[in-house]
Design a protein around this motif. Structure first.
Motif, mmCIF file in Angstrom:
data_model
loop_
_atom_site.group_PDB
_atom_site.id
_atom_site.type_symbol
_atom_site.label_atom_id
_atom_site.label_comp_id
_atom_site.label_asym_id
_atom_site.label_seq_id
_atom_site.Cartn_x
_atom_site.Cartn_y
_atom_site.Cartn_z
ATOM 1 N N THR A 137 0.829 -1.216 0.000
ATOM 2 C CA THR A 137 0.000 0.000 0.000
ATOM 3 C C THR A 137 0.861 1.264 0.000
ATOM 4 N N ARG A 197 -3.823 10.541 -3.725
ATOM 5 C CA ARG A 197 -4.098 9.604 -4.825
ATOM 6 C C ARG A 197 -3.616 10.221 -6.140
ATOM 7 N N TRP A 239 -1.380 3.446 -6.943
ATOM 8 C CA TRP A 239 -2.314 2.940 -7.969
ATOM 9 C C TRP A 239 -2.279 3.813 -9.223
ATOM 10 N N SER A 241 -3.038 2.223 -12.679
ATOM 11 C CA SER A 241 -4.362 1.621 -12.915
ATOM 12 C C SER A 241 -5.490 2.559 -12.496
ATOM 13 N N PHE A 242 -5.185 3.849 -12.328
ATOM 14 C CA PHE A 242 -6.144 4.832 -11.813
ATOM 15 C C PHE A 242 -7.405 4.907 -12.667
ATOM 16 N N GLU A 283 -4.977 -1.364 -16.077
ATOM 17 C CA GLU A 283 -3.538 -1.277 -15.827
ATOM 18 C C GLU A 283 -2.787 -0.786 -17.066
ATOM 19 N N ASN A 312 -6.175 6.846 -17.543
ATOM 20 C CA ASN A 312 -5.669 7.428 -16.300
ATOM 21 C C ASN A 312 -5.764 8.952 -16.343
#
Length: 198
Positions: free
Chosen positions: A48, A84, A88, A91-92, A96, A102
């Motif tokens: 994470t 954010r 990630w 893959s936002f 991916e 994205n």
């Protein structure tokens, strides 16, 4: 006495990333990546944080190959989005590695936002024989633009203008970007650390 350079294995299958690192490392190390070892497993990035993901990759690969292993994890942290997409980033948009999706999601989420500050961050981990030796980080501050600008680069480059510039990374080009990039700054610390060990 063996004067051959020690091997540095980059935990990536991205040839562009490997070449970028090879250029900065110079001839002190023989730089290869995991494509030189076709039987290596894919390492799932379940962490994470950038540090957790980079550590997972470095440890997994260093248990399988001889020599030093260098891994990295990086992404875009946007202040108005509470950091954010972060880990990630790739893959936002829901798929991916789909840069267009994205960027579309980034524009949607940033629509009307007054605070547009953000940074690209990179964390690198050096490991050998299943043990972490050290970790390093680098970042470049900037802001998210209202809309994409420029046709160069990749990822969020068209939407990110680094501090001190009006143009996006896409418009500034590879030479300017690589001179200040988050990966370049982290790698400079890696090179300094390796130099201290010799």
């Amino acid at each position: 006495m063996d004067d051959a350079p020690k091997r540095l294995v980059i935990a990536t299958r991205n040839a562009h990333k490997t070449e970028e690192i090879r250029e900065m490392i110079g001839d002190r190390f023989e730089v290869v990546d995991v494509t030189a070892f076709p039987d290596l497993p894919e390492v799932e990035e379940t962490g994470t944080s950038f540090l957790e993901n980079a550590t997972l990759k470095a440890l997994a690969i260093s248990r399988e190959v001889e020599g030093l292993v260098l891994s990295d994890d990086s992404g875009l942290e946007v202040d108005a989005l509470d950091g954010r997409p972060g880990v990630w980033s790739s893959s936002f948009g829901g798929e991916e590695g789909n840069h267009a999706k994205n960027n579309e999601r980034m524009m949607r989420e940033m629509a009307g936002q007054e605070v547009r500050t953000a940074r690209f961050r990179c964390v690198m981990v050096l490991a050998e024989a299943g043990e972490v030796l050290a970790h390093f980080d680098g970042s470049v501050e900037g802001r998210v633009l209202d809309e994409p600008s420029g046709g160069g680069g990749f990822g969020y480059d068209p939407l990110f203008a680094p501090e001190g510039y009006e143009q996006s990374f896409s418009e500034l080009g590879a030479e300017v970007k690589n001179g200040m990039s988050h990966r370049g700054r982290a790698l400079a610390k890696v090179v300094a650390w390796l130099d201290e060990q010799n």
